[in-house]
Design a protein around this motif. Structure first.
Motif, PDB file in Angstrom:
ATOM      1  N   HIS A  71      53.084  15.316   3.291  1.00 12.04           N
ATOM      2  CA  HIS A  71      52.246  14.141   2.989  1.00 12.04           C
ATOM      3  C   HIS A  71      53.007  13.086   2.193  1.00 12.04           C
ATOM      4  O   HIS A  71      52.567  11.942   2.111  1.00 12.04           O
ATOM      5  CB  HIS A  71      50.988  14.563   2.237  1.00 12.04           C
ATOM      6  N   THR A  72      54.149  13.475   1.600  1.00 10.41           N
ATOM      7  CA  THR A  72      54.892  12.499   0.794  1.00 10.41           C
ATOM      8  C   THR A  72      55.442  11.351   1.649  1.00 10.41           C
ATOM      9  O   THR A  72      55.696  10.275   1.125  1.00 10.41           O
ATOM     10  CB  THR A  72      56.061  13.149   0.025  1.00 10.41           C
ATOM     11  N   THR A  75      52.763   8.819   1.588  1.00  9.12           N
ATOM     12  CA  THR A  75      52.583   8.389   0.197  1.00  9.12           C
ATOM     13  C   THR A  75      53.683   7.402  -0.180  1.00  9.12           C
ATOM     14  O   THR A  75      53.440   6.460  -0.930  1.00  9.12           O
ATOM     15  CB  THR A  75      52.624   9.611  -0.748  1.00  9.12           C
ATOM     16  N   ALA A  76      54.888   7.581   0.367  1.00 13.24           N
ATOM     17  CA  ALA A  76      56.009   6.700   0.026  1.00 13.24           C
ATOM     18  C   ALA A  76      55.998   5.398   0.820  1.00 13.24           C
ATOM     19  O   ALA A  76      56.409   4.359   0.313  1.00 13.24           O
ATOM     20  CB  ALA A  76      57.332   7.432   0.240  1.00 13.24           C
ATOM     21  N   PRO A  79      53.343   2.289  -0.756  1.00 11.79           N
ATOM     22  CA  PRO A  79      53.734   1.327  -1.793  1.00 11.79           C
ATOM     23  C   PRO A  79      54.804   0.335  -1.327  1.00 11.79           C
ATOM     24  O   PRO A  79      54.867  -0.781  -1.854  1.00 11.79           O
ATOM     25  CB  PRO A  79      54.262   2.212  -2.934  1.00 11.79           C
ATOM     26  N   SER A  94      48.589   0.143  -3.169  1.00 11.96           N
ATOM     27  CA  SER A  94      48.709   1.322  -2.318  1.00 11.96           C
ATOM     28  C   SER A  94      47.781   2.394  -2.877  1.00 11.96           C
ATOM     29  O   SER A  94      47.562   2.479  -4.079  1.00 11.96           O
ATOM     30  CB  SER A  94      50.146   1.829  -2.305  1.00 11.96           C
ATOM     31  N   LEU A  95      47.214   3.197  -1.976  1.00 16.61           N
ATOM     32  CA  LEU A  95      46.297   4.261  -2.396  1.00 16.61           C
ATOM     33  C   LEU A  95      46.646   5.556  -1.658  1.00 16.61           C
ATOM     34  O   LEU A  95      46.806   5.551  -0.438  1.00 16.61           O
ATOM     35  CB  LEU A  95      44.844   3.867  -2.074  1.00 16.61           C
ATOM     36  N   THR A  96      46.746   6.640  -2.399  1.00 22.97           N
ATOM     37  CA  THR A  96      46.939   7.950  -1.762  1.00 22.97           C
ATOM     38  C   THR A  96      45.589   8.444  -1.243  1.00 22.97           C
ATOM     39  O   THR A  96      44.539   7.883  -1.589  1.00 22.97           O
ATOM     40  CB  THR A  96      47.458   8.982  -2.788  1.00 22.97           C
TER      41      THR A  96
END
Lengths: 404, 404
Positions: A71-72, A75-76, A79, A94-96
């Protein structure tokens, strides 16, 4: 002006240059006066890079650790998109998955979405911000563990967000500019569709057209979210996936597709007694092999031939399973054939037009193409043929049904 | 057997091969019967890669988006370590900052730890699992936003977890095997210390020894957590950072260090009136420049000379600020000197031994080294000298104070 949800895939955010292009598309939408929520995939190649690291440690990895790792990627990337917009003067955050309230069911690596608690998104939109949501990920509130949605999960994320926000439309940006009546690489005269019904799109998605995942189309259908498929590389009208209307019913065949990633298994002289099919397909299912077309011939002297198709990559495993089962149930032999393709025509108009299937069979017969298997639904007819005839069949059917 | 917290830096988890080595060290600790909690940094180079992407978009990036992006480095390295242990037959779970209850104060990129709600860690330990916690990251529960702790944040994470769990010891694994009386590259006879007091370590940390960050030592001191500095590459006893004891007081000088990353600014003929120093250093602080040594000469005819040191990288910016201030306050000129170094001796024994500073000055004078600035604390004496004398000074002081 309402809320618009936009989704950009891995290729569209594959480099900082591409991200700038994506940011321009988003900024334009914002300038038009919309509230904008965006979902992004991981940068092209990143998910595979992470999976390969894990596989290098252990091919048989923990699904939980897979989700914690993979999932990273999303997530990266979010942003990076948010920062590009901020630097252009467009407030963005940005939102996780956790931050935008994506609640999943706790199953790792192929989780289902249970709910989206969209308070944070609404709050950010009220402040005039563009929300860049990480696709493909959610959190199980019972354990705080991260769940990913499986491949194509970012499309599903986008449609789910659109449903939760009651957005006007969910725009899916890809590297093609819409849905075509056939693969333009095979059929020169293939035309882009202005719109297509959810059901037709579902048949096309599961039949090998790779633009939209079935799950995402189903979700759109169930929540009445219009999905617009567009190119992120050039500004062109795309294809709207939406509710069926009368205009669509006028068209008999909306699309012609072939799927070469198919292989066929036949069990000959299977004793024709109750429970045999169930035995066979339960064993196949236990091996996580997906079966597509199944055909059983009429019984002859208490025996029957049973054929079915699987993904080409599953052929060897499927044959091994069947060889064991054949012994158990007393079938004669197991034949495997990897050189096949499935050719299909799809259209909601079929419901009100008779003779479509017959016409398809005639056209294929005239080309000398042998039909190995046939399956039909209300809005599609599929034939399994020798692989070498696949392109010819698609061209001929497209000419006869679509171009006529 | 109690709980042991272990921390591995980016070099130690820089490749899958290195991660296997780390997993072996962890497994051995588990085999000894300890409950084991591990903190890891991002794989070497990953944090810089992410920061460079962001800087390429905009040098003046949003601190919030920086945190959203950069924390993924540690989030990704922890499941790789967990998976390696699982594959070796040691049950393990990776945990993000959110999952292991790391609560931070909401300030981006240099956040402070407010609390660790360690229920999840305790629950996993009860199940016999090894916890692999992502270092450097926390969540502000007021906003759900991600906060990073700043460089060296993983050391701080480890000590904070050790404090929250009341662990027996926090082991920090690095690429050196302990704390030395001097840099072994400069001083051939430098010896590894078995133990050192928190206060001495703090002086050494802020004086340029790069093994442990000051914040992490302070945290250990405040919560009585013993910190053991060890090599992750070879099995050797390390150095214990702990409470001062009588034995330590017998030693006058524990370590000799030099810091060449220093530069000096002098404002000459500054009008000696109240508030002038405050004006200067407020302007410097507003530019986020850290000032180290400050020396003000005795006033002469209502004027004074004011010198201070900054990091070498901040010299040009600091000079610019001072040139402006000099005009405002009527100082004569601003001199900048980048060719300096700070040489220091540190030891708790100085408290009970007089004449240490005098001996240091004598030794330096005998070498013909001119002292540009002097500062002292209860347990250290620092002299700013010409950079070219730095190594010679360290060697001479080490010989006289440590080797004697």
């Amino acid at each position: 002006m309402g809320i618009v949800v936009m989704k950009f895939g891995g290729t569209s955010v594959g480099s900082l240059e591409r991200i700038r292009n994506v940011a321009n598309i988003i900024a334009k939408k914002k300038d038009e006066g919309h509230d904008v929520v965006v979902t992004v995939s991981a940068m092209a190649g990143e998910t595979d890079r992470l999976i390969n690291l894990l596989k290098e440690i252990d091919e048989d990895f923990s699904p939980r650790e897979y989700d914690q790792l993979v999932h990273t990627g999303e997530t990266a990337s979010s942003p990076l998109v948010a920062q590009t917009l901020i630097s252009m003067g467009y407030p963005a955050v940005s939102l996780t998955g956790y931050q935008f309230g994506m609640i999943t069911d706790g199953s790792y690596s192929k989780s289902r979405i249970l709910d989206i608690k969209a308070d944070r998104i609404f709050k950010e939109l009220e402040k005039g911000k563009i929300c860049i949501c990480a696709g493909f990920q959610g959190v199980d509130p019972k354990t705080d563990d991260i769940n990913t949605l499986g491949r194509g999960g970012s499309d599903t994320t986008a449609v789910a967000i659109a449903a939760a926000l009651k957005a006007t439309v969910c725009e899916i940006y890809t590297d093609v500019d819409g849905i075509y009546t056939a693969d333009p690489r095979i059929v020169k005269n293939a035309k882009k569709l202005d719109k297509i019904s959810y059901n037709e799109m579902l048949e096309l998605a599961s039949l090998g057209a790779k633009v939209l995942q079935s799950r995402c189309v189903e979700l759109g259908m169930n929540h009445d979210v219009d999905i617009l498929v567009l190119s992120s590389l050039e500004e062109k009208p795309g294809t709207l996936v939406t509710k069926e209307d009368e205009e669509m019913e006028q068209v008999v065949v909306t699309g012609v597709v072939s799927d070469k990633n198919q292989a066929k298994i036949t069990l000959t002289e299977v004793p024709d007694s109750p429970g045999i099919a169930s035995t066979i397909f339960n064993k196949i299912a236990a091996e996580n092999i997906n079966v597509d077309v199944i055909v059983q011939n009429v019984s002859k002297e208490g025996n029957t031939d049973l054929s079915f198709t699987v993904q080409k990559t599953d052929l060897i495993r499927a044959k091994d399973v069947c060889s064991q089962v054949a012994k158990e149930i007393g079938a004669k032999e197991v034949l495997a054939d990897g050189d096949i393709a499935k050719v299909s025509i799809v259209g909601v108009g079929m419901r009100s037009h008779s003779g479509v299937a017959a016409k398809m069979f005639t056209l294929l017969a005239e080309m000398g193409v042998n039909l190995m298997m046939i399956t039909t639904s209300e809005i599609k007819v599929s034939c399994v043929v020798e692989e070498k005839y696949s392109e010819l069949a698609v061209r001929t059917l497209h000419e006869a049904f679509v171009e006529e």
